[in-house]
Scaffold this motif. Structure first.
Motif, PDB file in Angstrom:
ATOM      1  N   MET A  11       4.259   1.650   4.907  1.00 30.74           N
ATOM      2  CA  MET A  11       4.821   0.508   4.187  1.00 30.74           C
ATOM      3  C   MET A  11       6.132   0.067   4.801  1.00 30.74           C
ATOM      4  N   VAL A  12       6.894   1.038   5.336  1.00 29.83           N
ATOM      5  CA  VAL A  12       8.199   0.730   5.903  1.00 29.83           C
ATOM      6  C   VAL A  12       8.066   0.286   7.362  1.00 29.83           C
ATOM      7  N   PRO A  49       4.915  -0.520   9.482  1.00 33.87           N
ATOM      8  CA  PRO A  49       3.458  -0.589   9.614  1.00 33.87           C
ATOM      9  C   PRO A  49       3.013  -0.461  11.076  1.00 33.87           C
ATOM     10  N   THR A  50       1.846   0.118  11.273  1.00 36.26           N
ATOM     11  CA  THR A  50       1.219   0.162  12.593  1.00 36.26           C
ATOM     12  C   THR A  50      -0.019  -0.744  12.541  1.00 36.26           C
ATOM     13  N   LEU A 106      -2.674  -0.355   9.768  1.00 36.73           N
ATOM     14  CA  LEU A 106      -2.555  -0.951   8.441  1.00 36.73           C
ATOM     15  C   LEU A 106      -3.365  -2.243   8.342  1.00 36.73           C
ATOM     16  N   ASP A 107      -3.458  -2.959   9.461  1.00 38.13           N
ATOM     17  CA  ASP A 107      -4.218  -4.208   9.451  1.00 38.13           C
ATOM     18  C   ASP A 107      -5.661  -3.963   9.007  1.00 38.13           C
ATOM     19  N   ILE A 136      -5.663  -3.355   5.280  1.00 35.44           N
ATOM     20  CA  ILE A 136      -5.407  -4.599   4.550  1.00 35.44           C
ATOM     21  C   ILE A 136      -6.675  -5.451   4.542  1.00 35.44           C
ATOM     22  N   ILE A 188      -7.178  -3.025   1.000  1.00 30.65           N
ATOM     23  CA  ILE A 188      -6.097  -3.506   0.137  1.00 30.65           C
ATOM     24  C   ILE A 188      -6.264  -4.995  -0.146  1.00 30.65           C
ATOM     25  N   GLY A 189      -6.642  -5.761   0.875  1.00 25.67           N
ATOM     26  CA  GLY A 189      -6.835  -7.203   0.708  1.00 25.67           C
ATOM     27  C   GLY A 189      -7.880  -7.520  -0.362  1.00 25.67           C
ATOM     28  N   ARG A 201      -6.520  -6.815  -3.747  1.00 30.33           N
ATOM     29  CA  ARG A 201      -5.561  -7.857  -4.120  1.00 30.33           C
ATOM     30  C   ARG A 201      -6.328  -9.100  -4.620  1.00 30.33           C
ATOM     31  N   GLN A 208       2.524  -9.407  -7.372  1.00 26.44           N
ATOM     32  CA  GLN A 208       3.636  -8.612  -6.845  1.00 26.44           C
ATOM     33  C   GLN A 208       4.440  -7.958  -7.975  1.00 26.44           C
ATOM     34  N   VAL A 241       2.243  -4.885  -9.023  1.00 20.92           N
ATOM     35  CA  VAL A 241       2.239  -3.798  -8.043  1.00 20.92           C
ATOM     36  C   VAL A 241       3.642  -3.192  -7.915  1.00 20.92           C
ATOM     37  N   HIS A 266       8.382   5.504  -4.551  1.00 20.06           N
ATOM     38  CA  HIS A 266       9.561   5.543  -3.694  1.00 20.06           C
ATOM     39  C   HIS A 266      10.781   6.135  -4.387  1.00 20.06           C
TER      40      HIS A 266
END
Lengths: 222, 222
Positions: free
Chosen positions: A122-123, A125-126, A129-130, A133, A137-138, A141, A166, A169, A177
């Motif tokens: 999250m901090v 991303p590599t 993550l795409d 997503i 995750i996409g 969402r 948002q 979430v 965190h």
């Protein structure tokens, strides 16, 4: 940690794969994708370096598999459609989404590296993550978006729904965190099974009141 | 980075103190309290090791001062009572709280170490956080609590207000931890000055609708 294999019991391919995934998860979570080395992962898994190529292709693909595994495990432990059927109301779907999310965030049963790895993504991303997503995750969402549209009303703008998503979430992920900080700020609040359920339910009630209020401002469902 | 002092212009005590604080902030943010060494901090500040003792006492006290400085700077850049007066309504106070919080989270103008250091504290708190909680964060939490009580109604339970506080802070702090992830999930959403203001305003609207809904469920203010 599983015991190391002895010479008299060679690991099956499946065992090797699973041990590599776990060792990789630990090392990636500790050091990040760049600093982690294939060598250290193999040492920790008790496998030889060729096994990475054989099972995963390369470090990048191994990382993607580890991240996917971490996400899948968390989702399977707390599926976001738990207890729902085709006839469930949007409110029931919203409630299930929030409860499963909050329970995932507080899940101490999973290996510790899974939460850490996701925090790192999250901090910083590599590319991996795409994939998540796009495929995981996409779509979730979008599903939440659809549920919210049913509650706020069909005429709600995409922007309003995006902001609501948002807000929801954000409320749930907070504990991922900032839990040690929150525990110091609210020592009277326990996050045992009952406490987690209570917090999830209060996020649901807060959110539902917000959505209904926003719907009323818009003149009700249309 | 300030230029290194030359031999012909010795640093004043005040300059040395300020350079030590900044160097310490960078090193603590990168390595954490335990791994950071006084030696590295002094090297980076161009000061000798005795200066730490002279100005701060020890590493623990230096760390506490750095954390306090970081918090004070962020609060001064975006005070949570901006634009408020004694006659401001609870709704105006809530709005100011949320806007200032969201602007702090998105503030790229502060030295990068300040945000990082605070992230570290939230995940692995040190004793220095206790001071901040007692003197800074705690009082602000209590103030927010009081504002919420005025909106939800005097009879609201402490537990309800505590949950609402966490829902509000969770929405705001989300971008502190997960901004790169959110930017990938919502590429159409820009977090420039206008975007940050819009997001803050939507958190306020969402929250206000929630609080009013919860107040109505309780039968209105009492």
């Amino acid at each position: 940690m599983k015991p190391m294999a002895t010479k008299t019991s060679p690991l099956s391919e499946r065992e090797t794969r699973s041990r590599l995934l776990n060792a990789a998860g630990e090392v990636f979570a500790e050091k990040g994708f760049k600093a982690a080395t294939v060598r250290e992962i193999c040492q920790r898994a008790g496998a030889n370096v060729a096994a990475i190529n054989y099972h995963f292709g390369d470090k990048q693909k191994l990382y993607a598999d580890v991240l996917r595994l971490s996400h899948t495990c968390a989702m399977e432990r707390h599926p976001s459609d738990q207890g729902l059927s085709d006839r469930s109301t949007p409110e029931e779907r919203l409630r299930a989404f929030i409860h499963s999310f909050v329970h995932r965030v507080f899940d101490d049963g999973q290996p510790a590296w899974q939460g850490k790895l996701m925090s790192r993504e999250m901090v910083e991303p590599t590319r991996a993550l795409d994939y998540l997503i796009r495929h995981e995750i996409g779509p979730r969402r979008d599903q939440l978006n659809q549920t919210l549209r049913q509650i706020v009303g069909r005429g709600a703008s995409e922007k309003l729904l995006r902001h609501c998503t948002q807000s929801i979430v954000g409320q749930c992920a907070f504990y991922h965190h900032a839990r040690p900080m929150i525990e110091r700020l609210y020592p009277q609040q326990k996050f045992d099974a009952g406490g987690v359920r209570e917090r999830a339910e209060s996020i649901y009630q807060f959110t539902l009141a917000a959505l209904r209020g926003l719907a009323a401002e818009r003149g009700g469902k249309s």
